[in-house]
Design a protein around this motif. Sequence first.
Motif, PDB file in Angstrom:
ATOM      1  N   CYS A  57       0.801  -1.239   0.000  1.00 26.32           N
ATOM      2  CA  CYS A  57       0.000   0.000   0.000  1.00 26.32           C
ATOM      3  C   CYS A  57       0.828   1.282   0.000  1.00 26.32           C
ATOM      4  O   CYS A  57       1.787   1.435   0.760  1.00 26.32           O
ATOM      5  CB  CYS A  57      -0.899   0.051   1.236  1.00 26.32           C
ATOM      6  SG  CYS A  57      -2.332  -0.992   1.133  1.00 26.32           S
ATOM      7  N   LYS A  58       0.367   2.193  -0.822  1.00 23.04           N
ATOM      8  CA  LYS A  58       0.899   3.563  -0.845  1.00 23.04           C
ATOM      9  C   LYS A  58      -0.145   4.403  -0.121  1.00 23.04           C
ATOM     10  O   LYS A  58      -1.307   4.448  -0.543  1.00 23.04           O
ATOM     11  CB  LYS A  58       1.001   3.959  -2.315  1.00 23.04           C
ATOM     12  CG  LYS A  58       1.848   5.127  -2.605  1.00 23.04           C
ATOM     13  CD  LYS A  58       1.989   5.202  -4.128  1.00 23.04           C
ATOM     14  CE  LYS A  58       1.905   6.630  -4.567  1.00 23.04           C
ATOM     15  NZ  LYS A  58       1.802   6.733  -6.024  1.00 23.04           N
ATOM     16  N   VAL A  59       0.265   5.049   0.965  1.00 22.47           N
ATOM     17  CA  VAL A  59      -0.694   5.708   1.848  1.00 22.47           C
ATOM     18  C   VAL A  59      -0.417   7.209   1.941  1.00 22.47           C
ATOM     19  O   VAL A  59       0.746   7.630   2.025  1.00 22.47           O
ATOM     20  CB  VAL A  59      -0.613   5.099   3.278  1.00 22.47           C
ATOM     21  CG1 VAL A  59      -1.620   5.742   4.212  1.00 22.47           C
ATOM     22  CG2 VAL A  59      -0.833   3.593   3.241  1.00 22.47           C
ATOM     23  N   LEU A  60      -1.482   7.998   1.944  1.00 21.66           N
ATOM     24  CA  LEU A  60      -1.362   9.446   2.151  1.00 21.66           C
ATOM     25  C   LEU A  60      -2.027   9.801   3.485  1.00 21.66           C
ATOM     26  O   LEU A  60      -3.168   9.400   3.739  1.00 21.66           O
ATOM     27  CB  LEU A  60      -2.067  10.192   1.010  1.00 21.66           C
ATOM     28  CG  LEU A  60      -2.187  11.716   1.170  1.00 21.66           C
ATOM     29  CD1 LEU A  60      -0.813  12.397   1.094  1.00 21.66           C
ATOM     30  CD2 LEU A  60      -3.101  12.309   0.082  1.00 21.66           C
ATOM     31  N   GLU A  61      -1.298  10.504   4.346  1.00 21.34           N
ATOM     32  CA  GLU A  61      -1.866  10.988   5.610  1.00 21.34           C
ATOM     33  C   GLU A  61      -1.905  12.511   5.587  1.00 21.34           C
ATOM     34  O   GLU A  61      -0.888  13.156   5.308  1.00 21.34           O
ATOM     35  CB  GLU A  61      -1.013  10.534   6.799  1.00 21.34           C
ATOM     36  CG  GLU A  61      -1.550  11.060   8.129  1.00 21.34           C
ATOM     37  CD  GLU A  61      -0.602  10.870   9.321  1.00 21.34           C
ATOM     38  OE1 GLU A  61      -1.082  10.651  10.436  1.00 21.34           O
ATOM     39  OE2 GLU A  61       0.635  10.960   9.126  1.00 21.34           O
ATOM     40  N   ILE A  62      -3.057  13.081   5.917  1.00 25.73           N
ATOM     41  CA  ILE A  62      -3.158  14.534   6.036  1.00 25.73           C
ATOM     42  C   ILE A  62      -3.234  14.869   7.526  1.00 25.73           C
ATOM     43  O   ILE A  62      -4.183  14.462   8.210  1.00 25.73           O
ATOM     44  CB  ILE A  62      -4.416  15.081   5.304  1.00 25.73           C
ATOM     45  CG1 ILE A  62      -4.493  14.569   3.852  1.00 25.73           C
ATOM     46  CG2 ILE A  62      -4.440  16.612   5.365  1.00 25.73           C
ATOM     47  CD1 ILE A  62      -3.355  14.944   2.955  1.00 25.73           C
ATOM     48  N   GLY A  63      -2.247  15.603   8.009  1.00 23.62           N
ATOM     49  CA  GLY A  63      -2.182  15.959   9.437  1.00 23.62           C
ATOM     50  C   GLY A  63      -1.204  15.071  10.191  1.00 23.62           C
ATOM     51  O   GLY A  63      -1.594  14.215  10.967  1.00 23.62           O
ATOM     52  N   THR A  64       0.100  15.294   9.963  1.00 26.78           N
ATOM     53  CA  THR A  64       1.139  14.479  10.603  1.00 26.78           C
ATOM     54  C   THR A  64       1.120  14.638  12.123  1.00 26.78           C
ATOM     55  O   THR A  64       1.330  13.671  12.849  1.00 26.78           O
ATOM     56  CB  THR A  64       2.543  14.889  10.077  1.00 26.78           C
ATOM     57  OG1 THR A  64       2.473  15.097   8.675  1.00 26.78           O
ATOM     58  CG2 THR A  64       3.586  13.850  10.413  1.00 26.78           C
ATOM     59  N   GLY A  65       0.889  15.873  12.581  1.00 27.24           N
ATOM     60  CA  GLY A  65       0.816  16.156  14.015  1.00 27.24           C
ATOM     61  C   GLY A  65       2.030  15.646  14.765  1.00 27.24           C
ATOM     62  O   GLY A  65       3.169  15.996  14.445  1.00 27.24           O
ATOM     63  N   SER A  66       1.809  14.788  15.756  1.00 25.09           N
ATOM     64  CA  SER A  66       2.900  14.254  16.577  1.00 25.09           C
ATOM     65  C   SER A  66       3.733  13.215  15.834  1.00 25.09           C
ATOM     66  O   SER A  66       4.845  12.892  16.248  1.00 25.09           O
ATOM     67  CB  SER A  66       2.318  13.601  17.826  1.00 25.09           C
ATOM     68  OG  SER A  66       1.594  12.432  17.460  1.00 25.09           O
ATOM     69  N   GLY A  67       3.149  12.623  14.810  1.00 23.30           N
ATOM     70  CA  GLY A  67       3.825  11.527  14.107  1.00 23.30           C
ATOM     71  C   GLY A  67       3.415  10.148  14.614  1.00 23.30           C
ATOM     72  O   GLY A  67       3.816   9.130  14.055  1.00 23.30           O
ATOM     73  N   LEU A  80       4.611   5.736   2.968  1.00 27.74           N
ATOM     74  CA  LEU A  80       3.700   6.741   3.520  1.00 27.74           C
ATOM     75  C   LEU A  80       4.094   8.130   3.036  1.00 27.74           C
ATOM     76  O   LEU A  80       5.275   8.507   3.071  1.00 27.74           O
ATOM     77  CB  LEU A  80       3.742   6.704   5.060  1.00 27.74           C
ATOM     78  CG  LEU A  80       2.969   7.829   5.766  1.00 27.74           C
ATOM     79  CD1 LEU A  80       1.470   7.716   5.511  1.00 27.74           C
ATOM     80  CD2 LEU A  80       3.250   7.830   7.264  1.00 27.74           C
ATOM     81  N   PHE A  81       3.105   8.884   2.604  1.00 25.10           N
ATOM     82  CA  PHE A  81       3.271  10.297   2.237  1.00 25.10           C
ATOM     83  C   PHE A  81       2.485  11.084   3.267  1.00 25.10           C
ATOM     84  O   PHE A  81       1.279  10.891   3.384  1.00 25.10           O
ATOM     85  CB  PHE A  81       2.723  10.544   0.828  1.00 25.10           C
ATOM     86  CG  PHE A  81       3.463   9.774  -0.212  1.00 25.10           C
ATOM     87  CD1 PHE A  81       3.221   8.418  -0.398  1.00 25.10           C
ATOM     88  CD2 PHE A  81       4.432  10.387  -0.982  1.00 25.10           C
ATOM     89  CE1 PHE A  81       3.931   7.694  -1.354  1.00 25.10           C
ATOM     90  CE2 PHE A  81       5.149   9.678  -1.937  1.00 25.10           C
ATOM     91  CZ  PHE A  81       4.896   8.328  -2.117  1.00 25.10           C
ATOM     92  N   THR A  82       3.149  11.927   4.036  1.00 18.72           N
ATOM     93  CA  THR A  82       2.441  12.610   5.114  1.00 18.72           C
ATOM     94  C   THR A  82       2.592  14.125   4.999  1.00 18.72           C
ATOM     95  O   THR A  82       3.679  14.626   4.686  1.00 18.72           O
ATOM     96  CB  THR A  82       2.865  12.049   6.502  1.00 18.72           C
ATOM     97  OG1 THR A  82       2.034  12.622   7.512  1.00 18.72           O
ATOM     98  CG2 THR A  82       4.326  12.298   6.832  1.00 18.72           C
ATOM     99  N   VAL A  83       1.485  14.838   5.205  1.00 10.72           N
ATOM    100  CA  VAL A  83       1.447  16.289   5.009  1.00 10.72           C
ATOM    101  C   VAL A  83       1.009  16.977   6.301  1.00 10.72           C
ATOM    102  O   VAL A  83       0.016  16.575   6.916  1.00 10.72           O
ATOM    103  CB  VAL A  83       0.449  16.676   3.877  1.00 10.72           C
ATOM    104  CG1 VAL A  83       0.536  18.170   3.572  1.00 10.72           C
ATOM    105  CG2 VAL A  83       0.682  15.864   2.622  1.00 10.72           C
ATOM    106  N   GLU A  84       1.756  18.015   6.692  1.00 12.84           N
ATOM    107  CA  GLU A  84       1.418  18.777   7.903  1.00 12.84           C
ATOM    108  C   GLU A  84       1.551  20.266   7.589  1.00 12.84           C
ATOM    109  O   GLU A  84       2.535  20.690   6.992  1.00 12.84           O
ATOM    110  CB  GLU A  84       2.360  18.362   9.049  1.00 12.84           C
ATOM    111  CG  GLU A  84       2.329  19.241  10.288  1.00 12.84           C
ATOM    112  CD  GLU A  84       0.940  19.350  10.929  1.00 12.84           C
ATOM    113  OE1 GLU A  84       0.319  18.311  11.204  1.00 12.84           O
ATOM    114  OE2 GLU A  84       0.478  20.495  11.133  1.00 12.84           O
TER     115      GLU A  84
END
Length: 187
Positions: A57-67, A80-84
């Motif tokens: 899986c290729k996953v996108l997270e919106i809102g990395t926050g604390s991690g 994982l692609f994560t955006v904060e």
Amino acid sequence: MKELIRFYEQLDRKLFIDGTKEFADMNSALHIECGQTTPTPTTVMFMTKMLELDKSCKVLEIGTGSGYNAAFLAEFSKELFTVEIIPKLMEKARNRLQRLGYTNIRYKTGDGGEGWPEYAPYDRIVVTASAEHEPVNLLEQLKPKGILISPAHNETGRQDLVMYCKDGKKIETYRIRGVRFVPMTRK
Ligand code: SAH
């Protein structure tokens, strides 16, 4: 499920919280820096379970926050692609996740409301801040069999956790009541 619980048991939530760590072991949402909160560990586990992740899986997270949530996503997916949106939070989260040894994460500081089109489409998308409207742009960045999870406002003004399952062009929606995430901010 057992793998997920094992991971939860061995992941020290204190590593994701600066300042007072006294409540880190409790199943409660906690304040992080910049007026943001990190959800309860069981919410993170539940959301991870709902995503039905595997190592392709290729996953996108919106809102990395604390991690903290990002660690679960990186652990059980390929990439994982994560955006904060808050640079200070992103810097801290990146340091934490790099220290834990995750090399399958790409980080972006900016507004995730529009997703991360350069790397689309994604198998899974998870949004951890709540928006007023349907995540139309994000659904466009989801693969034909993809799953998107996001908190969404309902008619009473409260938030539900919503799971969108794409089947070709069709989208099935499952509404699970009762979450409280910080609101999504715009640039
Ligand atoms: N997944 C996080 C939850 C943090 S709370 C964790 O495990 O701790 C939600 C986060 O979303 C906050 O850090 C907030 O700054 C971020 N956020 C809010 N609006 C955003 C936006 N438009 N784009 C990217 N991140 C956003």
